[in-house]
Design an enzyme around this catalytic site. Sequence first.
Site, PDB file in Angstrom:
ATOM      1  N   HIS A 378       0.795  -1.235   0.000  1.00  0.00           N
ATOM      2  CA  HIS A 378       0.000   0.000   0.000  1.00  0.00           C
ATOM      3  C   HIS A 378       0.824   1.280   0.000  1.00  0.00           C
ATOM      4  O   HIS A 378       0.240   2.361  -0.003  1.00  0.00           O
ATOM      5  CB  HIS A 378      -0.915   0.035   1.230  1.00  0.00           C
ATOM      6  CG  HIS A 378      -2.149  -0.802   1.077  1.00  0.00           C
ATOM      7  ND1 HIS A 378      -3.290  -0.343   0.470  1.00  0.00           N
ATOM      8  CD2 HIS A 378      -2.415  -2.073   1.454  1.00  0.00           C
ATOM      9  CE1 HIS A 378      -4.216  -1.286   0.483  1.00  0.00           C
ATOM     10  NE2 HIS A 378      -3.705  -2.353   1.060  1.00  0.00           N
ATOM     11  N   LYS A 569      -8.529  14.267   3.610  1.00  0.00           N
ATOM     12  CA  LYS A 569      -7.687  13.072   3.685  1.00  0.00           C
ATOM     13  C   LYS A 569      -6.802  13.239   4.908  1.00  0.00           C
ATOM     14  O   LYS A 569      -6.787  14.301   5.528  1.00  0.00           O
ATOM     15  CB  LYS A 569      -6.828  12.909   2.421  1.00  0.00           C
ATOM     16  CG  LYS A 569      -6.084  14.189   2.008  1.00  0.00           C
ATOM     17  CD  LYS A 569      -5.382  14.036   0.670  1.00  0.00           C
ATOM     18  CE  LYS A 569      -6.328  14.142  -0.487  1.00  0.00           C
ATOM     19  NZ  LYS A 569      -6.496  12.917  -1.238  1.00  0.00           N
ATOM     20  N   ARG A 570      -6.037  12.188   5.276  1.00  0.00           N
ATOM     21  CA  ARG A 570      -5.118  12.338   6.398  1.00  0.00           C
ATOM     22  C   ARG A 570      -4.170  13.509   6.138  1.00  0.00           C
ATOM     23  O   ARG A 570      -3.787  13.778   4.997  1.00  0.00           O
ATOM     24  CB  ARG A 570      -4.312  11.050   6.601  1.00  0.00           C
ATOM     25  CG  ARG A 570      -5.102   9.948   7.280  1.00  0.00           C
ATOM     26  CD  ARG A 570      -5.616  10.331   8.667  1.00  0.00           C
ATOM     27  NE  ARG A 570      -4.564  10.373   9.648  1.00  0.00           N
ATOM     28  CZ  ARG A 570      -4.399   9.478  10.625  1.00  0.00           C
ATOM     29  NH1 ARG A 570      -5.243   8.494  10.773  1.00  0.00           N
ATOM     30  NH2 ARG A 570      -3.410   9.595  11.484  1.00  0.00           N
ATOM     31  N   LYS A 575       0.889  14.534   1.111  1.00  0.00           N
ATOM     32  CA  LYS A 575      -0.402  14.874   0.497  1.00  0.00           C
ATOM     33  C   LYS A 575      -0.509  16.372   0.183  1.00  0.00           C
ATOM     34  O   LYS A 575      -1.423  16.816  -0.480  1.00  0.00           O
ATOM     35  CB  LYS A 575      -1.550  14.416   1.400  1.00  0.00           C
ATOM     36  CG  LYS A 575      -1.624  12.883   1.503  1.00  0.00           C
ATOM     37  CD  LYS A 575      -2.761  12.433   2.405  1.00  0.00           C
ATOM     38  CE  LYS A 575      -2.761  10.938   2.655  1.00  0.00           C
ATOM     39  NZ  LYS A 575      -3.314  10.146   1.543  1.00  0.00           N
ATOM     40  N   THR A 677      -8.355   6.728  -2.868  1.00  0.00           N
ATOM     41  CA  THR A 677      -9.713   6.278  -3.198  1.00  0.00           C
ATOM     42  C   THR A 677     -10.697   7.440  -3.045  1.00  0.00           C
ATOM     43  O   THR A 677     -11.766   7.426  -3.653  1.00  0.00           O
ATOM     44  CB  THR A 677     -10.155   5.096  -2.313  1.00  0.00           C
ATOM     45  OG1 THR A 677      -9.825   5.385  -0.959  1.00  0.00           O
ATOM     46  CG2 THR A 677      -9.485   3.820  -2.742  1.00  0.00           C
ATOM     47  N   LYS A 681     -14.164   8.687  -5.252  1.00  0.00           N
ATOM     48  CA  LYS A 681     -15.470   9.047  -4.667  1.00  0.00           C
ATOM     49  C   LYS A 681     -15.930  10.406  -5.203  1.00  0.00           C
ATOM     50  O   LYS A 681     -17.100  10.592  -5.543  1.00  0.00           O
ATOM     51  CB  LYS A 681     -15.368   9.076  -3.136  1.00  0.00           C
ATOM     52  CG  LYS A 681     -15.151   7.704  -2.524  1.00  0.00           C
ATOM     53  CD  LYS A 681     -14.655   7.778  -1.085  1.00  0.00           C
ATOM     54  CE  LYS A 681     -14.109   6.414  -0.657  1.00  0.00           C
ATOM     55  NZ  LYS A 681     -13.356   6.462   0.593  1.00  0.00           N
TER      56      LYS A 681
END
Length: 843
Positions: A378, A569-570, A575, A677, A681
């Site tokens: 992952h 998101k986290r 990110k 993911t 969405k």
Amino acid sequence: MAAPLSDGDRRKQISVRGIAGLGDVAEVRKSFNRHLHFTLVKDRNVATPRDYYFALAHTVRDHLVGRWIRTQQHYYERDPKRIYYLSLEFYMGRTLQNTMVNLGLQNACDEAIYQLGLDLEELEEIEEDAGLGNGGLGRLAACFLDSMATLGLAAYGYGIRYEFGIFNQKIVDGWQVEEADDWLRYGNPWEKARPEYMLPVHFYGRVEHTPEGVKWIDTQVVLAMPYDTPVPGYKNNTVNTMRLWSAKAPNDFNLQEFNMGDYIEAVLDRNLAENISRVLYPNDNFFEGKELRLKQEYFVVAATLQDIIRRFKSSKFGCRDPVRTCFETFPDKVAIQLNDTHPALSIPELMRILVDVEKVDWDKAWEITKRTCAYTNHTVLPEALERWPVSMFEKLLPRHLEIIYALNQMHLDRVAALYPGDIDRLRRMSVIEEGDCKRINMAHLCVIGSHAVNGVARIHSDIVKNSVFKDFYELEPEKFQNKTNGITPRRWLLLCNPGLADIIAEKIGEGFITDLSQLKKLLDFIDNETFIRDVAKVKQENKLKFAAYLEEQYKVKINPMSMFDVQVKRIHEYKRQLLNCLHAITLYNRIRCNPSKSFVPRTIMIGGKAAPGYHMAKMIIKLITSIGEVINNDPYVGDKLKVIFLENYRVSLAEKVIPAADLSQQISTAGTEASGTGNMKFMVNGALTIGTMDGANVEMAEEAGEENLFIFGMRVDDVEALDRKGYNAQEYYEGLPELRQAIDQISSGFFSPRDPGCFRDIVNMLMYHDRFKVFADYEAYIKCQGQVDQLFMDPCEWTRKVIRNIACSGKFSSDRTITEYAREIWGVEPSATAIPPPNLPRN
């Protein structure tokens, strides 16, 4: 969720959520009243809203139980190959609405609850999220369970029943504060304790080599108590099982202290055993090498493998007597999927059981193990890879350490034979890493012990083959696969965006719910003015609803006509929420500089949790809230720009914000996000994506056409080239006046006037230690955001692109992902045949 229906409309409404038949409604009302009076309220005169929620949950659960039992009988009669999905995280969210959707009961329940003078939506809001995961990995596991049931696979999810899931996030004075997530305090109506299947798990002790074989003795025992949760497929009467283990101390735990008279101490010590399932480690993409975490990993593996072997041996429904004793056929009947390296101990544990307990020959046991296990990688971030100290293993799992050493020796002998004299290759490929502190590389253990290794998006799988496991790929290229992630359309379209689901169904029918590729039919309606208007209307209704929610929950008033620009998101440096912050500051400076100019109004929303020990992530949250404080209170800005931090982002909040978003931010540095993911969405819910060519963004751009996403910035090759050249943030700072102004404002305390030095760590990191090269993509990002503004000013053209994105999102269904796993890794075929419902004969 859709607005409440009028009394007349309720009875005649036909939608993708099912027809509310009068018989169904009467049955739901009767069952609800029975549960309310006899199960819950008993001798209390007044029912609380929570009583109503539990009564409804039990009513819906009644519809599950018969199907659940029948499904298990069906599996035992057919004796199919069973799939075991092992994960330390299952981020399930709420269950009530999802179950109603999958059973086709939602309209009947809505009508019955309405007739009783209650509001279904209010009852749904009472349910606690089952937050047994950190982010993408745990939520993926939840989507996969839904798809495995919908595809009729004989599948089981196995994990830990954490007493406390991912923490609740409070924002106090702009800082994240963690609160324990006591999700079980009112009980959980969806689980069933199964004490008759309680199993022992051993720790510590020592190993004895005897003529009869190897024995692991003098161990400390902890009991694993299973709790089963039903997982319904979509309208096919299949109900699979998620089994979560809870740690219990045995009754003789520390009995010696009791014998010495210290009874109280002995009983108090039981807590030490039960701590194993107490709390989820709140780290995402970061390895924390604590003994308790290793105990959790072995606990779930040891209990699960005993369960798997019991089920393999006794293949008759309700039967405990073994009917199989030969393990030759084990890989034909059992597939174990390791969700990341967390359940990696399955490999040495299966070897231990086969060799030490079942007396299978070592080489045969190794062949069985490899054919049974498969591993999903992952992440490529080095800090996320699990590397356990050998000394910890020696103490906690001495027999497993011996087995790992033996497996590693076999593996290195093979490598040495193929690459004679290549000592460096042996060092790189060893499961045991030498050094000051010897460590076990769990990813290497997974690769050598599995028959299939997959990444979770095409670009990520290529990086896995060409970089992370390059040596292993050269050794066994046939092992390596790609399985691009997906999301379940039931929760992420039907449940969270019923308005959109309904207008899609009107145009193309309901087949897309279980075959998302049918959304391609919407391409015929890209220029249909009515459909364009309907899609825009649904989005605006979702925005109004979310704006009202924000006003109620956060006391923030936002302009529902503004662009909803969302990054949820986290919180993590890779990110790049910081890139988003720099854009917000740049927009703010432009408005301040020219207040009379017309600007596209924007509401920038950022949400996500920071790992409690991750200083930089917590600083990023403080920066976001501080920027919001300044911008939102500046009279020059007014409605043109707002920056909102979405507190306590979780599955149930995602279900509200994603359908309301116009713009989805997926802006990680190319080569760092394995898949994502959330990006999928947003796409299926009609948001346009601004993103880098990273993770599944690459395939999204491929499906919809790059011109229908806002793609910017460096590609993987560019990042590698910049690494070779040397990334110098100072050059960008000096060469880009708007960037320089933004950094100077952060640095000088413009956004933190009461503590001017507050953000020095962020500035220092960005200028001198930024692994993720925020400045290198700043200029391209700002320019791309200008293109977003241009398109947003043409609502018709914007909605055309939205429709194209929705139409091209079919690939990103978890049904497609699981079908690929089933055929290409597990060797099973999905079934479209529904199991007969409980009221019909089985044949």
